[in-house]
Design a protein around this motif. Structure first.
Motif, PDB file in Angstrom:
ATOM      1  N   ARG A 132       2.515   1.742  -3.387  1.00 51.60           N
ATOM      2  CA  ARG A 132       1.565   2.296  -4.374  1.00 51.60           C
ATOM      3  C   ARG A 132       1.346   3.777  -4.134  1.00 51.60           C
ATOM      4  O   ARG A 132       1.259   4.558  -5.066  1.00 51.60           O
ATOM      5  CB  ARG A 132       0.220   1.579  -4.281  1.00 51.60           C
ATOM      6  N   LYS A 143       4.262   5.789  -5.458  1.00 52.07           N
ATOM      7  CA  LYS A 143       4.296   5.859  -6.920  1.00 52.07           C
ATOM      8  C   LYS A 143       3.263   6.848  -7.454  1.00 52.07           C
ATOM      9  O   LYS A 143       3.529   7.561  -8.418  1.00 52.07           O
ATOM     10  CB  LYS A 143       4.038   4.480  -7.516  1.00 52.07           C
ATOM     11  N   SER A 144       2.094   6.908  -6.852  1.00 52.48           N
ATOM     12  CA  SER A 144       1.062   7.814  -7.340  1.00 52.48           C
ATOM     13  C   SER A 144       1.380   9.277  -6.982  1.00 52.48           C
ATOM     14  O   SER A 144       0.912  10.194  -7.631  1.00 52.48           O
ATOM     15  CB  SER A 144      -0.306   7.427  -6.761  1.00 52.48           C
ATOM     16  N   TYR A 172       0.833  -1.200   0.000  1.00 55.38           N
ATOM     17  CA  TYR A 172       0.000   0.000   0.000  1.00 55.38           C
ATOM     18  C   TYR A 172       0.868   1.251   0.000  1.00 55.38           C
ATOM     19  O   TYR A 172       0.629   2.194  -0.745  1.00 55.38           O
ATOM     20  CB  TYR A 172      -0.930  -0.017   1.217  1.00 55.38           C
TER      21      TYR A 172
END
Length: 92
Positions: A86, A89-90, A83
């Motif tokens: 992610r 990365k976003s 989590y």
């Protein structure tokens, strides 16, 4: 110590263990015969009591629960890490 010597020492130890087990296995029938002749037969161990059986079962359940808890914690850590990865990365 050289790896060869370490290996040789290990295998000599294993050979000694196997030789000891073989001698013991070969001499067991003779020891039983002598014990019968002398009248020194070993007593049979009594069956475990109900309490001892329950304690053994509880110990087994405790170990299994501990293992399952460790797996659950590891799984949760992996999910949290995924989590977070992610989210990083976003944000980029």
């Amino acid at each position: 110590m050289s790896k060869h010597f370490e290996d040789a020492r290990y295998y000599l130890g294993r050979a000694a263990e196997h030789a000891k087990a073989g001698v013991k296995e070969e001499l067991e029938p003779l020891q039983e015969r002598v014990s019968k002749l002398v009248g020194d037969e070993p007593e049979e161990e009594p069956e475990p009591s109900r309490l001892e059986k329950l304690q053994a079962d509880l110990k087994e359940l405790e170990e299994r629960a501990e293992g399952e808890a460790r797996e659950a914690v590891e799984s949760a850590r992996e999910r949290v890490e995924a989590y977070r990865t992610r989210g990083e990365k976003s944000a980029e």
